[in-house]
Design a protein around this motif. Structure first.
Motif, PDB file in Angstrom:
ATOM      1  N   ASN A 167      27.554  45.577  47.301  1.00 25.10           N
ATOM      2  CA  ASN A 167      26.551  45.328  48.226  1.00 25.10           C
ATOM      3  C   ASN A 167      25.839  44.068  47.383  1.00 25.10           C
ATOM      4  OD1 ASN A 167      26.623  47.468  49.959  1.00 25.10           O
ATOM      5  ND2 ASN A 167      26.473  48.911  48.233  1.00 25.10           N
ATOM      6  N   GLY A 168      24.683  43.723  47.961  1.00 23.96           N
ATOM      7  CA  GLY A 168      23.880  42.641  47.243  1.00 23.96           C
ATOM      8  C   GLY A 168      23.960  41.265  47.943  1.00 23.96           C
ATOM      9  N   GLY A 169      24.817  41.075  49.030  1.00 26.34           N
ATOM     10  CA  GLY A 169      24.847  39.970  49.906  1.00 26.34           C
ATOM     11  C   GLY A 169      25.929  39.045  49.318  1.00 26.34           C
ATOM     12  N   GLY A 170      26.630  39.207  48.438  1.00 21.44           N
ATOM     13  CA  GLY A 170      27.673  38.190  47.907  1.00 21.44           C
ATOM     14  C   GLY A 170      28.789  38.516  48.773  1.00 21.44           C
ATOM     15  N   ASP A 171      29.578  37.167  49.055  1.00 24.93           N
ATOM     16  CA  ASP A 171      30.787  37.237  49.813  1.00 24.93           C
ATOM     17  C   ASP A 171      31.782  37.756  49.261  1.00 24.93           C
ATOM     18  OD1 ASP A 171      30.868  34.888  47.940  1.00 24.93           O
ATOM     19  OD2 ASP A 171      31.916  33.626  49.370  1.00 24.93           O
ATOM     20  N   TRP A 172      31.941  39.188  49.248  1.00 26.42           N
ATOM     21  CA  TRP A 172      32.902  39.887  48.623  1.00 26.42           C
ATOM     22  C   TRP A 172      34.340  39.488  49.507  1.00 26.42           C
ATOM     23  CZ3 TRP A 172      35.807  43.018  52.087  1.00 26.42           C
ATOM     24  CH2 TRP A 172      35.072  43.278  53.216  1.00 26.42           C
ATOM     25  N   TYR A 173      34.406  39.128  50.595  1.00 26.29           N
ATOM     26  CA  TYR A 173      35.456  38.692  51.425  1.00 26.29           C
ATOM     27  C   TYR A 173      36.145  37.471  51.290  1.00 26.29           C
ATOM     28  CZ  TYR A 173      31.310  37.061  53.482  1.00 26.29           C
ATOM     29  OH  TYR A 173      30.106  36.523  53.849  1.00 26.29           O
ATOM     30  N   SER A 174      35.707  36.645  50.281  1.00 31.71           N
ATOM     31  CA  SER A 174      36.149  35.470  49.995  1.00 31.71           C
ATOM     32  C   SER A 174      37.587  35.409  49.825  1.00 31.71           C
ATOM     33  CB  SER A 174      35.187  34.382  49.218  1.00 31.71           C
ATOM     34  OG  SER A 174      34.977  35.042  48.054  1.00 31.71           O
ATOM     35  N   ASN A 175      38.133  34.198  49.819  1.00 29.05           N
ATOM     36  CA  ASN A 175      39.780  34.019  49.592  1.00 29.05           C
ATOM     37  C   ASN A 175      40.446  35.092  50.172  1.00 29.05           C
ATOM     38  OD1 ASN A 175      38.706  32.214  47.939  1.00 29.05           O
ATOM     39  ND2 ASN A 175      39.298  33.020  45.875  1.00 29.05           N
ATOM     40  N   PRO A 176      40.302  35.282  51.368  1.00 31.14           N
ATOM     41  CA  PRO A 176      41.284  36.118  52.181  1.00 31.14           C
ATOM     42  C   PRO A 176      42.930  35.951  52.029  1.00 31.14           C
ATOM     43  CG  PRO A 176      40.433  34.396  53.838  1.00 31.14           C
ATOM     44  CD  PRO A 176      39.685  34.095  52.358  1.00 31.14           C
ATOM     45  N   THR A 177      43.275  34.642  51.933  1.00 26.84           N
ATOM     46  CA  THR A 177      44.547  34.877  51.747  1.00 26.84           C
ATOM     47  C   THR A 177      45.333  34.980  50.253  1.00 26.84           C
ATOM     48  OG1 THR A 177      44.720  32.279  51.151  1.00 26.84           O
ATOM     49  CG2 THR A 177      44.846  32.952  53.393  1.00 26.84           C
ATOM     50  N   ALA A 178      44.004  35.149  49.404  1.00 25.24           N
ATOM     51  CA  ALA A 178      44.607  35.217  47.875  1.00 25.24           C
ATOM     52  C   ALA A 178      45.530  36.398  47.328  1.00 25.24           C
ATOM     53  CB  ALA A 178      43.487  35.159  47.031  1.00 25.24           C
ATOM     54  N   LEU A 179      44.948  37.516  47.893  1.00 21.93           N
ATOM     55  CA  LEU A 179      45.720  38.597  47.408  1.00 21.93           C
ATOM     56  C   LEU A 179      47.048  38.854  48.197  1.00 21.93           C
ATOM     57  CD1 LEU A 179      43.390  41.954  46.772  1.00 21.93           C
ATOM     58  CD2 LEU A 179      44.752  40.498  45.279  1.00 21.93           C
ATOM     59  N   PRO A 180      47.128  38.843  49.563  1.00 26.41           N
ATOM     60  CA  PRO A 180      48.534  38.746  49.833  1.00 26.41           C
ATOM     61  C   PRO A 180      49.370  37.773  49.414  1.00 26.41           C
ATOM     62  CG  PRO A 180      46.883  38.759  51.877  1.00 26.41           C
ATOM     63  CD  PRO A 180      46.289  38.473  50.440  1.00 26.41           C
ATOM     64  N   ASN A 181      49.056  36.611  49.006  1.00 28.93           N
ATOM     65  CA  ASN A 181      49.968  35.617  48.316  1.00 28.93           C
ATOM     66  C   ASN A 181      50.451  36.205  46.858  1.00 28.93           C
ATOM     67  OD1 ASN A 181      50.335  33.639  50.561  1.00 28.93           O
ATOM     68  ND2 ASN A 181      48.577  32.708  49.756  1.00 28.93           N
ATOM     69  N   LEU A 182      49.223  36.889  46.114  1.00 28.43           N
ATOM     70  CA  LEU A 182      49.597  37.325  45.015  1.00 28.43           C
ATOM     71  C   LEU A 182      50.577  38.593  45.078  1.00 28.43           C
ATOM     72  CD1 LEU A 182      49.349  37.401  42.121  1.00 28.43           C
ATOM     73  CD2 LEU A 182      47.517  38.849  42.178  1.00 28.43           C
ATOM     74  N   ILE A 183      50.232  39.212  46.098  1.00 30.19           N
ATOM     75  CA  ILE A 183      50.986  40.449  46.220  1.00 30.19           C
ATOM     76  C   ILE A 183      52.678  40.265  46.620  1.00 30.19           C
ATOM     77  CG2 ILE A 183      51.815  42.409  48.061  1.00 30.19           C
ATOM     78  CD1 ILE A 183      48.714  42.714  48.262  1.00 30.19           C
ATOM     79  N   SER A 184      52.827  39.142  47.242  1.00 30.27           N
ATOM     80  CA  SER A 184      54.186  38.758  47.640  1.00 30.27           C
ATOM     81  C   SER A 184      54.857  37.996  46.452  1.00 30.27           C
ATOM     82  CB  SER A 184      54.079  37.424  48.815  1.00 30.27           C
ATOM     83  OG  SER A 184      55.592  37.008  49.027  1.00 30.27           O
ATOM     84  N   TYR A 185      54.081  37.392  45.557  1.00 34.98           N
ATOM     85  CA  TYR A 185      54.790  36.891  44.494  1.00 34.98           C
ATOM     86  C   TYR A 185      55.147  37.884  43.549  1.00 34.98           C
ATOM     87  CZ  TYR A 185      55.149  33.635  40.310  1.00 34.98           C
ATOM     88  OH  TYR A 185      55.493  33.019  39.241  1.00 34.98           O
ATOM     89  N   CYS A 186      54.368  39.239  43.305  1.00 32.50           N
ATOM     90  CA  CYS A 186      54.644  39.994  42.483  1.00 32.50           C
ATOM     91  C   CYS A 186      56.005  40.878  42.925  1.00 32.50           C
ATOM     92  CB  CYS A 186      53.461  41.058  42.302  1.00 32.50           C
ATOM     93  SG  CYS A 186      52.028  40.426  41.379  1.00 32.50           S
ATOM     94  N   ASN A 187      55.833  41.213  44.231  1.00 33.62           N
ATOM     95  CA  ASN A 187      57.197  41.884  44.802  1.00 33.62           C
ATOM     96  C   ASN A 187      58.255  40.869  44.542  1.00 33.62           C
ATOM     97  OD1 ASN A 187      55.324  43.963  45.491  1.00 33.62           O
ATOM     98  ND2 ASN A 187      55.453  43.241  47.837  1.00 33.62           N
ATOM     99  N   THR A 188      58.251  39.675  44.573  1.00 32.19           N
ATOM    100  CA  THR A 188      59.647  38.744  44.521  1.00 32.19           C
ATOM    101  C   THR A 188      59.779  38.776  42.706  1.00 32.19           C
ATOM    102  OG1 THR A 188      59.008  37.486  46.124  1.00 32.19           O
ATOM    103  CG2 THR A 188      60.326  36.457  44.598  1.00 32.19           C
ATOM    104  N   TYR A 189      58.844  38.441  41.970  1.00 32.98           N
ATOM    105  CA  TYR A 189      59.121  37.970  40.725  1.00 32.98           C
ATOM    106  C   TYR A 189      58.784  39.533  39.619  1.00 32.98           C
ATOM    107  CZ  TYR A 189      59.155  33.462  42.234  1.00 32.98           C
ATOM    108  OH  TYR A 189      59.732  32.266  42.823  1.00 32.98           O
ATOM    109  N   LEU A 190      58.225  40.381  40.097  1.00 30.88           N
ATOM    110  CA  LEU A 190      58.279  41.611  39.186  1.00 30.88           C
ATOM    111  C   LEU A 190      58.926  42.894  39.709  1.00 30.88           C
ATOM    112  CD1 LEU A 190      54.272  41.610  38.341  1.00 30.88           C
ATOM    113  CD2 LEU A 190      56.198  40.408  36.964  1.00 30.88           C
TER     114      LEU A 190
END
Length: 216
Positions: free
Chosen positions: A30-53
């Motif tokens: 809460n507070g008005g900050g854009d918690w939803y920013s960078n919508p493609t960030a986590l999906p790309n990081l997940i894909s990277y981790c699943n591939t390399y980790l």
């Protein structure tokens, strides 16, 4: 006829938090900050981790509200944004309980969050000091080596990148990355037009963070 008494023992399985399939979530605050920013960030990081980790994280990250018990389903929660952050007393208590029971929160300042965030972090751990994390910490060298510590991904005002954290019994439970903007580096290449070298640095650092959270 001999009477046979059978004692049935009911075994209550106490499923510990984080025993679900590997999932991670974005924190909705809460507070008005854009918690939803960078919508493609986590999906790309997940894909990277699943591939390399060799992780098996579900491809679509979930959304966990700060005051909800749903946060206890995730071993790793990501928080980002540019603006204001506000935690109620119950929000702060919920986050403290989550972190002390094994959870991990990565707060990635997308530029502009830091002055609002610091006063809210005191609510979570009023008796702990937010400490800068040195370049020799495990999180910078467990999978991918970052000899200088946190990498600089996006330049905003020429300040050096810094990693801060709260520790509990020797375990890093909350990581705050400042003046680095890792999430921008995780986003689709077309979003910020970052060169591959920069995106690789961001994804490798993100993978180190995920790996630390899952290990500890």
């Amino acid at each position: 006829m001999k009477k046979i008494t059978i004692t049935i023992v009911f075994i209550t399985l106490i499923i510990p938090i984080f025993s679900y399939a590997q999932e991670i979530a974005t924190l909705k605050y809460n507070g008005g900050g854009d918690w939803y920013s960078n919508p493609t960030a986590l999906p790309n990081l997940i894909s990277y981790c699943n591939t390399y980790l060799n992780t098996t994280i579900k491809e679509k990250p979930q959304v966990a509200e700060v005051g909800s018990s749903s946060i206890f389903q995730y071993p790793f929660i990501y928080m980002t944004g540019h603006g204001n952050v506000f935690f109620t007393k119950s929000d702060a208590q919920n986050l403290q309980d989550y972190l002390l029971s094994g959870g991990f929160l990565h707060i990635d300042d997308n530029y502009g969050m830091e002055p609002y965030l610091r006063k809210e972090l005191v609510k979570i751990f009023p008796d702990k000091e937010l400490k800068e994390i040195g370049k020799n910490h495990e999180i910078f060298k467990d999978k991918f080596i970052f000899k200088e510590g946190l990498p600089k991904i996006h330049e905003h005002n020429s300040k050096r990148p810094q990693a801060f954290g709260f520790f509990h019994e020797g375990r890093l439970v909350l990581l705050f990355t400042y003046e680095s903007d890792l999430g921008d580096g995780w986003e689709d290449p077309s979003v910020h037009n970052d060169p591959k070298e920069i995106r690789d640095k961001a994804l490798k650092m993100g993978a180190n963070i995920i790996n630390y959270a899952f290990k500890h």
